[in-house]
Design a protein around this motif. Structure first.
Motif, mmCIF file in Angstrom:
data_model
loop_
_atom_site.group_PDB
_atom_site.id
_atom_site.type_symbol
_atom_site.label_atom_id
_atom_site.label_comp_id
_atom_site.label_asym_id
_atom_site.label_seq_id
_atom_site.Cartn_x
_atom_site.Cartn_y
_atom_site.Cartn_z
ATOM 1 N N ALA A 250 0.846 -1.195 0.000
ATOM 2 C CA ALA A 250 0.000 0.000 0.000
ATOM 3 C C ALA A 250 0.877 1.240 0.000
ATOM 4 O O ALA A 250 0.634 2.198 0.741
ATOM 5 N N ASP A 251 1.928 1.213 -0.822
ATOM 6 C CA ASP A 251 2.839 2.345 -0.953
ATOM 7 C C ASP A 251 2.946 2.714 -2.424
ATOM 8 O O ASP A 251 3.277 1.871 -3.270
ATOM 9 N N SER A 252 2.686 3.965 -2.739
ATOM 10 C CA SER A 252 2.567 4.386 -4.137
ATOM 11 C C SER A 252 3.885 4.366 -4.899
ATOM 12 O O SER A 252 3.880 4.364 -6.132
ATOM 13 N N MET A 253 5.023 4.356 -4.214
ATOM 14 C CA MET A 253 6.302 4.318 -4.923
ATOM 15 C C MET A 253 6.847 2.907 -5.068
ATOM 16 O O MET A 253 7.616 2.627 -5.999
ATOM 17 N N GLN A 254 6.465 2.009 -4.184
ATOM 18 C CA GLN A 254 6.991 0.648 -4.253
ATOM 19 C C GLN A 254 6.346 -0.182 -5.362
ATOM 20 O O GLN A 254 6.719 -1.336 -5.567
ATOM 21 N N GLY B 34 6.516 -3.639 -7.385
ATOM 22 C CA GLY B 34 7.331 -3.629 -8.592
ATOM 23 C C GLY B 34 6.637 -4.130 -9.837
ATOM 24 O O GLY B 34 7.280 -4.620 -10.755
ATOM 25 N N HIS B 35 5.308 -3.986 -9.908
ATOM 26 C CA HIS B 35 4.563 -4.533 -11.043
ATOM 27 C C HIS B 35 4.204 -3.476 -12.091
ATOM 28 O O HIS B 35 3.572 -3.794 -13.097
ATOM 29 N N VAL B 36 4.642 -2.222 -11.872
ATOM 30 C CA VAL B 36 4.296 -1.133 -12.789
ATOM 31 C C VAL B 36 5.571 -0.595 -13.437
ATOM 32 O O VAL B 36 6.517 -0.227 -12.738
ATOM 33 N N PRO B 37 5.630 -0.531 -14.767
ATOM 34 C CA PRO B 37 6.811 0.045 -15.431
ATOM 35 C C PRO B 37 7.004 1.505 -15.036
ATOM 36 O O PRO B 37 6.027 2.249 -14.869
ATOM 37 N N ALA B 38 8.252 1.926 -14.910
ATOM 38 C CA ALA B 38 8.550 3.294 -14.502
ATOM 39 C C ALA B 38 8.028 4.326 -15.496
ATOM 40 O O ALA B 38 7.847 5.494 -15.136
ATOM 41 N N LEU B 39 7.783 3.920 -16.727
ATOM 42 C CA LEU B 39 7.309 4.871 -17.740
ATOM 43 C C LEU B 39 5.808 5.169 -17.626
ATOM 44 O O LEU B 39 5.263 5.944 -18.391
ATOM 45 N N ARG B 40 5.136 4.541 -16.648
ATOM 46 C CA ARG B 40 3.704 4.770 -16.466
ATOM 47 C C ARG B 40 3.430 5.554 -15.196
ATOM 48 O O ARG B 40 4.182 5.493 -14.236
ATOM 49 N N SER B 41 2.322 6.288 -15.198
ATOM 50 C CA SER B 41 1.780 6.857 -13.968
ATOM 51 C C SER B 41 0.780 5.850 -13.407
ATOM 52 O O SER B 41 0.068 5.197 -14.168
ATOM 53 N N LEU C 214 7.060 12.130 -14.539
ATOM 54 C CA LEU C 214 6.539 10.828 -14.125
ATOM 55 C C LEU C 214 6.814 10.587 -12.642
ATOM 56 O O LEU C 214 7.869 10.966 -12.127
ATOM 57 N N PRO C 215 5.890 9.932 -11.944
ATOM 58 C CA PRO C 215 6.083 9.699 -10.499
ATOM 59 C C PRO C 215 7.383 8.992 -10.154
ATOM 60 O O PRO C 215 8.044 9.343 -9.167
ATOM 61 N N ALA C 216 7.787 7.991 -10.942
ATOM 62 C CA ALA C 216 9.008 7.250 -10.632
ATOM 63 C C ALA C 216 10.229 8.165 -10.641
ATOM 64 O O ALA C 216 11.177 7.973 -9.867
ATOM 65 N N MET C 217 10.202 9.186 -11.500
ATOM 66 C CA MET C 217 11.327 10.108 -11.582
ATOM 67 C C MET C 217 11.371 11.062 -10.387
ATOM 68 O O MET C 217 12.374 11.732 -10.158
ATOM 69 N N LYS C 218 10.260 11.128 -9.642
ATOM 70 C CA LYS C 218 10.197 12.020 -8.489
ATOM 71 C C LYS C 218 10.483 11.298 -7.177
ATOM 72 O O LYS C 218 10.384 11.898 -6.098
ATOM 73 N N ALA C 219 10.823 10.021 -7.253
ATOM 74 C CA ALA C 219 11.158 9.280 -6.040
ATOM 75 C C ALA C 219 12.334 9.954 -5.336
ATOM 76 O O ALA C 219 13.290 10.393 -5.985
#
Length: 289
Positions: free
Chosen positions: A32-36, A62-69, A234-239
């Motif tokens: 239940a963590d939006s970055m994990q 880890g089931h979402v590609p970094a290129l997606r929101s 993208l969210p992954a880039m803002k980690a």
């Protein structure tokens, strides 16, 4: 359905507690963590290590590609699909994370948002890149003043989301959010725990953990992420840690400076999380230091 909900700020020990409880009762751990959710950032987002995965099943990591929101609505649907599986729903479900909106959706339901066609999504992402958040905030103020009034003019992600929803549906996201659907977990049927560590202890843990992340390969992880050439929006880039380690890789910071800056940013994030949990979680949540 048996469920435990474990919330808390980053570095508070949530994952260790979740694993302990799941292992003790043959349960499963649900993220239940939006970055994990992002695949490229195992180390930097403190996803469970391989040894932890072998002790109990873990889902939605880890089931979402970094290129997606990835939105709370998508997480809600993924959990709904997970609960439809007999091999999962029959076991103790331990939900763990630091994203308050995910827990709220889980126990209160989530508004049904319209699907956003890719051309609309791309249009507003392009506008953000070319015009900036403040210009888009002015645009939102013209079409949806109530929502605009609740958002800071620099909150680019939420401004773009509100414009996408209005563009796709003709309705205010604020109005749609008032209409909540069904909950997936009844709060009265779940044990709910929120970890609220003492501030100095949390500060120490945050610094030590980021040092460990660097030692464990966070620099190489950020190199792989940056090599993808993704949009900085993208969210992954803002980690937390991506920008700081990126500055080290470009020669703009020493690694010691990057660690200190990332530790400061993490402490600020943890403070916001604790404020949210303190103000938004009711007395049905068991509070632990």
């Amino acid at each position: 359905m048996r469920a435990v909900l474990i919330a808390g700020p980053t570095a508070s020990g949530k994952s260790a507690l979740a694993l302990e409880m799941a292992e003790a009762e043959d349960g499963v751990v649900v993220n239940a963590d939006s970055m994990q959710v992002y695949d490229t950032l195992r180390i930097l987002t403190a996803r469970p290590a391989q040894a932890d995965l072998e002790r109990a099943p873990h889902y939605l990591y880890g089931h979402v590609p970094a290129l997606r929101s990835y939105s709370a609505g998508q997480w809600f649907r993924d959990v709904d699909d997970l609960l439809a599986r007999d091999d999962v729903a029959s076991r103790l479900l331990v939900f763990v994370g630091g994203t308050g909106l995910y827990f709220r959706a889980l126990t209160d339901g989530l508004s049904e948002m319209p699907a956003i066609p890719e051309p609309i999504r791309r249009h507003w992402r392009d506008r953000l890149r070319e015009d900036g958040a403040e210009t888009l905030h002015a645009r939102l103020r013209a079409v949806d003043p109530q929502t605009a009034a609740t958002l800071d003019a620099t909150d680019s992600q939420r401004i773009v989301r509100a414009l996408e929803v209005f563009d796709a549906s003709g309705q205010s996201i604020r109005k749609l959010q008032k209409d909540r659907g069904r909950a997936l977990v009844r709060p009265e049927d779940a044990r709910r725990i929120v970890l609220m560590p003492e501030r100095d202890l949390l500060r120490q843990r945050i610094h030590e953990r980021f040092v460990s992340m660097v030692d464990d390969g966070a620099i190489e992880e950020v190199e792989r992420l940056l090599a993808l050439g993704l949009s900085p929006d993208l969210p992954a880039m803002k980690a937390i840690g991506v920008r700081e380690i990126g500055a080290f890789l470009s020669g703009d910071m020493t690694i010691e400076q990057a660690i200190e800056r990332a530790s400061i940013a993490t402490r600020q994030y943890a403070k916001r999380q604790m404020t949210w949990f303190r103000n938004q979680l009711d007395d049905g949540w068991e509070r632990r230091a």
